[in-house]
Write a protein that holds these residues in place. Sequence first.
Motif, PDB file in Angstrom:
ATOM      1  N   ALA A 185      -3.394   4.527  -5.526  1.00 45.99           N
ATOM      2  CA  ALA A 185      -1.584   5.182  -5.497  1.00 45.99           C
ATOM      3  C   ALA A 185      -1.663   5.344  -3.599  1.00 45.99           C
ATOM      4  O   ALA A 185      -1.113   5.235  -2.802  1.00 45.99           O
ATOM      5  CB  ALA A 185      -1.963   6.623  -5.224  1.00 45.99           C
ATOM      6  N   ALA A 186      -3.045   5.538  -2.783  1.00 46.42           N
ATOM      7  CA  ALA A 186      -3.395   5.868  -1.604  1.00 46.42           C
ATOM      8  C   ALA A 186      -2.848   5.239  -0.926  1.00 46.42           C
ATOM      9  O   ALA A 186      -2.309   4.694   0.607  1.00 46.42           O
ATOM     10  CB  ALA A 186      -4.013   6.470  -1.576  1.00 46.42           C
ATOM     11  N   TYR A 187      -3.820   3.431  -1.326  1.00 50.56           N
ATOM     12  CA  TYR A 187      -3.825   2.321  -0.830  1.00 50.56           C
ATOM     13  C   TYR A 187      -2.092   1.965  -0.836  1.00 50.56           C
ATOM     14  O   TYR A 187      -1.716   0.979   0.482  1.00 50.56           O
ATOM     15  CB  TYR A 187      -4.161   1.063  -1.740  1.00 50.56           C
ATOM     16  N   GLY A 188      -1.153   2.003  -2.097  1.00 53.26           N
ATOM     17  CA  GLY A 188      -0.041   1.603  -2.009  1.00 53.26           C
ATOM     18  C   GLY A 188       0.910   2.180  -0.827  1.00 53.26           C
ATOM     19  O   GLY A 188       1.540   1.340  -0.368  1.00 53.26           O
ATOM     20  N   GLU A 189       0.820   3.753  -0.014  1.00 58.02           N
ATOM     21  CA  GLU A 189       1.535   4.471   0.719  1.00 58.02           C
ATOM     22  C   GLU A 189       1.066   3.825   1.390  1.00 58.02           C
ATOM     23  O   GLU A 189       1.804   3.980   3.198  1.00 58.02           O
ATOM     24  CB  GLU A 189       1.092   5.917   0.503  1.00 58.02           C
ATOM     25  N   ALA A 192       3.185   0.721   2.162  1.00 53.26           N
ATOM     26  CA  ALA A 192       5.104   1.215   2.304  1.00 53.26           C
ATOM     27  C   ALA A 192       4.893   1.588   3.584  1.00 53.26           C
ATOM     28  O   ALA A 192       5.483   1.088   4.407  1.00 53.26           O
ATOM     29  CB  ALA A 192       5.061   2.231   1.459  1.00 53.26           C
ATOM     30  N   LYS A 193       3.797   1.963   3.900  1.00 48.65           N
ATOM     31  CA  LYS A 193       4.338   2.995   6.046  1.00 48.65           C
ATOM     32  C   LYS A 193       4.487   1.382   6.985  1.00 48.65           C
ATOM     33  O   LYS A 193       4.760   1.663   7.390  1.00 48.65           O
ATOM     34  CB  LYS A 193       3.480   3.321   6.217  1.00 48.65           C
ATOM     35  N   GLY A 194       3.446   0.845   6.377  1.00 47.79           N
ATOM     36  CA  GLY A 194       3.008  -0.986   7.006  1.00 47.79           C
ATOM     37  C   GLY A 194       4.421  -1.353   7.324  1.00 47.79           C
ATOM     38  O   GLY A 194       4.936  -1.694   8.366  1.00 47.79           O
ATOM     39  N   ILE A 195       4.776  -1.980   5.734  1.00 47.05           N
ATOM     40  CA  ILE A 195       5.620  -2.462   5.857  1.00 47.05           C
ATOM     41  C   ILE A 195       6.953  -2.105   6.395  1.00 47.05           C
ATOM     42  O   ILE A 195       7.581  -2.625   6.973  1.00 47.05           O
ATOM     43  CB  ILE A 195       6.177  -2.586   4.229  1.00 47.05           C
ATOM     44  N   ASP A 196       7.331  -0.559   6.292  1.00 41.49           N
ATOM     45  CA  ASP A 196       8.173   0.152   7.148  1.00 41.49           C
ATOM     46  C   ASP A 196       8.464  -0.028   8.595  1.00 41.49           C
ATOM     47  O   ASP A 196       9.574  -0.314   8.669  1.00 41.49           O
ATOM     48  CB  ASP A 196       8.208   1.575   6.316  1.00 41.49           C
ATOM     49  N   ALA A 197       7.387  -0.366   9.059  1.00 38.23           N
ATOM     50  CA  ALA A 197       6.793  -0.106  10.617  1.00 38.23           C
ATOM     51  C   ALA A 197       7.265  -1.943  11.205  1.00 38.23           C
ATOM     52  O   ALA A 197       8.173  -1.534  11.655  1.00 38.23           O
ATOM     53  CB  ALA A 197       5.487   0.158  11.243  1.00 38.23           C
TER      54      ALA A 197
END
Length: 212
Positions: A185-189, A192-197
Amino acid sequence: WVNVLALPDLNGFCVEYSDNEGNGHGVLFLSDRFEGYNEVMVSFFTDPAIKKATHGLKSLCRALLEEGISPAGFVFDTEVAAYLLAPTDGSYDLEKLGLTYYNHQFAKAADYLSEDAFNPLSDPAVPMAALLSHTSLIGALQETVTQRLKELGMWELFEKMELPLCQVLAEMEREGFLIDRSALAAYGEVLAKGIDALQSSIYELAGETFNI
């Protein structure tokens, strides 16, 4: 060398082979119509001396392993070979391969895969004919796709890596593996942040938003 196609529940399998004079023969074994079926099935699928070609080897290996049967003697899988030749096709059903390679409409797998296909109260003629047809098609495809794999320099990849991997993957699927849910779950977060950036950066560089 024989061609074999088994039902997913292993309650039946079909074997097609040629004799010394080149004449083709087909034999269909059904659990509820053949005395000593289990002994014959185990002996056939575990004998390394019987060289077998099939379609969907990984699924077959997994079904056999679930029954405590260690498969041996498999030397060809038309599904894997077809995938190597056309990795973007998405599906590799036997009837589709028959149409692709021979421009011929073969029987549908649904004819022998439906729950009541070999019901004692139903007429087995249609599912038996379809199963025999598909088993024979495996033999034809084996010759055709082998030639193409060799022409493209992919035979060693198929024979040395992809084919042996079928049983390995079947064993892995059956065994399963443990995961760390919190770490996942932590890796998924983080992803997700990297993709948004990255998405924001792409929009900024493009000067507009669009479907990336």
